[in-house]
Scaffold this motif. Sequence first.
Motif, PDB file in Angstrom:
ATOM      1  N   LEU A  62       0.843  -1.205   0.000  1.00 31.86           N
ATOM      2  CA  LEU A  62       0.000   0.000   0.000  1.00 31.86           C
ATOM      3  C   LEU A  62       0.872   1.246   0.000  1.00 31.86           C
ATOM      4  CD1 LEU A  62      -2.730  -1.035   2.602  1.00 31.86           C
ATOM      5  CD2 LEU A  62      -2.861  -1.138   0.101  1.00 31.86           C
ATOM      6  N   ASP A  63       0.737   2.052  -1.054  1.00 37.35           N
ATOM      7  CA  ASP A  63       1.517   3.292  -1.124  1.00 37.35           C
ATOM      8  C   ASP A  63       0.811   4.398  -1.912  1.00 37.35           C
ATOM      9  OD1 ASP A  63       1.734   2.387  -3.740  1.00 37.35           O
ATOM     10  OD2 ASP A  63       3.901   2.096  -3.670  1.00 37.35           O
ATOM     11  N   ALA A  64      -0.507   4.280  -2.067  1.00 35.99           N
ATOM     12  CA  ALA A  64      -1.258   5.260  -2.861  1.00 35.99           C
ATOM     13  C   ALA A  64      -1.443   6.585  -2.126  1.00 35.99           C
ATOM     14  CB  ALA A  64      -2.615   4.691  -3.264  1.00 35.99           C
ATOM     15  N   VAL A  65      -1.494   6.548  -0.796  1.00 36.94           N
ATOM     16  CA  VAL A  65      -1.703   7.760  -0.001  1.00 36.94           C
ATOM     17  C   VAL A  65      -1.279   7.463   1.432  1.00 36.94           C
ATOM     18  CG1 VAL A  65      -4.114   7.194   0.577  1.00 36.94           C
ATOM     19  CG2 VAL A  65      -3.395   9.580   0.544  1.00 36.94           C
ATOM     20  N   PHE A  66      -0.885   8.499   2.154  1.00 35.19           N
ATOM     21  CA  PHE A  66      -0.557   8.347   3.564  1.00 35.19           C
ATOM     22  C   PHE A  66      -1.857   8.317   4.382  1.00 35.19           C
ATOM     23  CE2 PHE A  66       3.293  10.601   2.021  1.00 35.19           C
ATOM     24  CZ  PHE A  66       4.251   9.681   2.419  1.00 35.19           C
ATOM     25  N   PRO A  67      -2.075   7.298   5.199  1.00 40.42           N
ATOM     26  CA  PRO A  67      -3.261   7.298   6.054  1.00 40.42           C
ATOM     27  C   PRO A  67      -3.339   8.535   6.962  1.00 40.42           C
ATOM     28  CG  PRO A  67      -2.313   5.117   6.007  1.00 40.42           C
ATOM     29  CD  PRO A  67      -1.340   6.040   5.311  1.00 40.42           C
ATOM     30  N   ALA A  68      -2.211   9.012   7.435  1.00 43.52           N
ATOM     31  CA  ALA A  68      -2.216  10.206   8.287  1.00 43.52           C
ATOM     32  C   ALA A  68      -2.754  11.422   7.542  1.00 43.52           C
ATOM     33  CB  ALA A  68      -0.815  10.493   8.828  1.00 43.52           C
TER      34      ALA A  68
END
Length: 132
Positions: A62-68
């Motif tokens: 998973l690297d599409a967006v930062f959860p933070a």
Amino acid sequence: MTFGGFSVDWRVWAIRGAVTVPENTEGAMREAVTELIDALEERNQLDPSCIISATFSVTRDLDAVFPAAIARQRPQWDNVALLDVQHMHVEGSLPCCIRILMHVQLPALHDKIHHVYLRGARDLRPDLVVTG
């Protein structure tokens, strides 16, 4: 510390949770992170002003967006310390998983803390999954 005119003892609690996503897209991750945080806030009756910090870990797929970055857009989350890290890879472990560790300040007599495991992440801690 006083709260509503009463003396209240406060304590720092740690709350865990996890959710899986069906694909590595910003939309899928946004939906999953939102679902996870909504469930954590609801099940633990959390006011975001009581959240000290949240660390998100994601599996290496998973690297599409930062959860933070998703969490930071939530109302009243602007003062929460947020961090993203990559979860250690172990062969055969659950893929496409976002985990969270939150530290919150709540009254010492707060009801039981509820950890939340959703979707495929239910398999990580079946003993903590709430049904119904």
